[in-house]
Scaffold this motif. Structure first.
Motif, PDB file in Angstrom:
ATOM      1  N   PHE A 115      11.870   3.851  -8.688  1.00 37.47           N
ATOM      2  CA  PHE A 115      10.327   3.625  -8.600  1.00 37.47           C
ATOM      3  C   PHE A 115       9.704   3.514  -6.945  1.00 37.47           C
ATOM      4  CE2 PHE A 115       6.544   1.369  -8.876  1.00 37.47           C
ATOM      5  CZ  PHE A 115       5.621   2.359  -9.595  1.00 37.47           C
ATOM      6  N   ILE A 116       9.065   4.187  -6.620  1.00 35.59           N
ATOM      7  CA  ILE A 116       8.458   3.804  -5.332  1.00 35.59           C
ATOM      8  C   ILE A 116       6.835   3.304  -5.350  1.00 35.59           C
ATOM      9  CG2 ILE A 116       7.695   4.499  -3.023  1.00 35.59           C
ATOM     10  CD1 ILE A 116      10.780   4.873  -3.542  1.00 35.59           C
ATOM     11  N   SER A 117       5.909   4.216  -6.206  1.00 33.69           N
ATOM     12  CA  SER A 117       4.570   3.745  -6.371  1.00 33.69           C
ATOM     13  C   SER A 117       4.051   4.262  -7.358  1.00 33.69           C
ATOM     14  CB  SER A 117       3.758   3.774  -5.080  1.00 33.69           C
ATOM     15  OG  SER A 117       3.583   5.328  -4.962  1.00 33.69           O
ATOM     16  N   ALA A 118       3.121   3.697  -8.060  1.00 29.50           N
ATOM     17  CA  ALA A 118       2.088   4.555  -9.017  1.00 29.50           C
ATOM     18  C   ALA A 118       0.671   4.091  -8.567  1.00 29.50           C
ATOM     19  CB  ALA A 118       2.329   4.050 -10.489  1.00 29.50           C
ATOM     20  N   ASN A 119      -0.161   5.379  -8.450  1.00 29.74           N
ATOM     21  CA  ASN A 119      -1.670   5.016  -7.823  1.00 29.74           C
ATOM     22  C   ASN A 119      -2.372   5.617  -9.072  1.00 29.74           C
ATOM     23  OD1 ASN A 119      -0.876   4.225  -5.062  1.00 29.74           O
ATOM     24  ND2 ASN A 119       0.460   5.934  -5.553  1.00 29.74           N
ATOM     25  N   LEU A 120      -3.366   4.751  -9.380  1.00 26.52           N
ATOM     26  CA  LEU A 120      -4.211   5.063 -10.676  1.00 26.52           C
ATOM     27  C   LEU A 120      -5.747   5.457 -10.482  1.00 26.52           C
ATOM     28  CD1 LEU A 120      -2.602   2.439 -13.191  1.00 26.52           C
ATOM     29  CD2 LEU A 120      -1.810   4.837 -12.773  1.00 26.52           C
ATOM     30  N   MET A 129       0.759  -1.110  -0.033  1.00 22.90           N
ATOM     31  CA  MET A 129      -0.092  -0.076  -0.031  1.00 22.90           C
ATOM     32  C   MET A 129       0.845   1.227  -0.036  1.00 22.90           C
ATOM     33  SD  MET A 129      -3.260   0.716   2.737  1.00 22.90           S
ATOM     34  CE  MET A 129      -3.104  -1.148   2.930  1.00 22.90           C
ATOM     35  N   THR A 130       0.363   2.267  -0.677  1.00 18.34           N
ATOM     36  CA  THR A 130       1.259   3.556  -0.754  1.00 18.34           C
ATOM     37  C   THR A 130       0.812   4.388   0.497  1.00 18.34           C
ATOM     38  OG1 THR A 130       1.013   3.517  -3.131  1.00 18.34           O
ATOM     39  CG2 THR A 130       1.641   5.534  -2.133  1.00 18.34           C
ATOM     40  N   TYR A 136      -0.718   9.191  -9.764  1.00 17.43           N
ATOM     41  CA  TYR A 136      -0.108   9.780  -8.608  1.00 17.43           C
ATOM     42  C   TYR A 136       0.934   8.963  -8.344  1.00 17.43           C
ATOM     43  CZ  TYR A 136       1.047  11.853  -3.849  1.00 17.43           C
ATOM     44  OH  TYR A 136       1.631  12.521  -2.567  1.00 17.43           O
ATOM     45  N   SER A 160      -1.931   0.863 -16.383  1.00 26.45           N
ATOM     46  CA  SER A 160      -1.891  -0.258 -15.348  1.00 26.45           C
ATOM     47  C   SER A 160      -0.626  -1.191 -16.046  1.00 26.45           C
ATOM     48  CB  SER A 160      -3.038  -1.126 -15.587  1.00 26.45           C
ATOM     49  OG  SER A 160      -2.843  -2.000 -14.603  1.00 26.45           O
ATOM     50  N   THR A 172       2.748   0.336 -16.231  1.00 29.07           N
ATOM     51  CA  THR A 172       3.318   0.283 -14.875  1.00 29.07           C
ATOM     52  C   THR A 172       4.050  -1.252 -14.443  1.00 29.07           C
ATOM     53  OG1 THR A 172       1.850   1.996 -14.142  1.00 29.07           O
ATOM     54  CG2 THR A 172       2.965   0.837 -12.354  1.00 29.07           C
ATOM     55  N   GLU A 173       3.244  -2.025 -14.667  1.00 29.95           N
ATOM     56  CA  GLU A 173       3.262  -3.542 -13.878  1.00 29.95           C
ATOM     57  C   GLU A 173       4.407  -3.921 -15.010  1.00 29.95           C
ATOM     58  OE1 GLU A 173       2.396  -5.668 -11.883  1.00 29.95           O
ATOM     59  OE2 GLU A 173       1.789  -3.853 -11.152  1.00 29.95           O
ATOM     60  N   ARG A 175       7.602  -0.022 -13.104  1.00 29.23           N
ATOM     61  CA  ARG A 175       7.775  -0.457 -11.328  1.00 29.23           C
ATOM     62  C   ARG A 175       9.153  -1.289 -11.369  1.00 29.23           C
ATOM     63  NH1 ARG A 175       6.250  -5.244  -8.910  1.00 29.23           N
ATOM     64  NH2 ARG A 175       5.254  -6.892 -10.199  1.00 29.23           N
TER      65      ARG A 175
END
Lengths: 111, 111
Positions: free
Chosen positions: A45-50, A1-2, A62, A32, A35-36, A40
């Motif tokens: 890279f830490i996180s991507a939140n779509l 979880m971010t 984000y 998506s 990113t996958e 990532r």
């Protein structure tokens, strides 16, 4: 979880895409997969939140990176550029902005 | 600390302010005070996360609410409206967009 923590010192990239509502899910799927499969796995890279807006007119990513240098290295990667062109072809426009997270305020507790 | 979890079902409001770079810190302070004094005490508020862009031209609030009804109730509150007018007077423009968080991708692990 971010986690959003100002003390972590991450760079935050908020990329807001304008999109025709009937193409929002297609754009989400492209981001998506990019990113996958690719992004990532890149250094820093830490996180991507779509996110998809409730009116279907916007998709927002984000994303958190360790540093500007890591993000710049990603942007220069040919595989990342292919994905970005694919997303740009679906969106009407997009607006990437690089931020620092300065404050996180929660309900019922000080920042 | 704010957590971004698609399963939480929160509403996400990303409000992006355009601002003259020499007024970015002033806008951050107004949004910070509004959040601490008023908004975070309202029903359904989860978090507000304040960002300043590295070029100083944007301030972004990534906020989480329990529901659209809770956010609408906040927007109708006179005290909240005073703070919003104060922020709007400093910014050149602002663009609030309501999203659902659909996917969170982390480095080295599946979404």
């Amino acid at each position: 979880m971010t986690e959003l923590d100002p003390a972590a010192g991450h760079l935050t990239l908020i990329n807001t895409f304008d999109v025709e509502p009937n193409r929002a899910e297609e754009l989400l799927a492209v981001l998506s997969r990019a990113t996958e499969e690719t992004i990532r796995h890149m250094p820093g890279f830490i996180s991507a939140n779509l996110h998809v807006s409730r009116d279907g007119r916007h998709v927002a990513n984000y994303a958190q990176w360790r540093s500007q240098a890591d993000m710049d290295a990603m942007l220069a990667q040919p595989t990342a550029r292919v994905h970005m062109r694919e997303a740009a072809a679906i969106a009407r426009s997009f607006s990437p902005i690089v931020y620092d997270l300065r404050e996180a305020h929660a309900a019922g507790a000080a920042a």
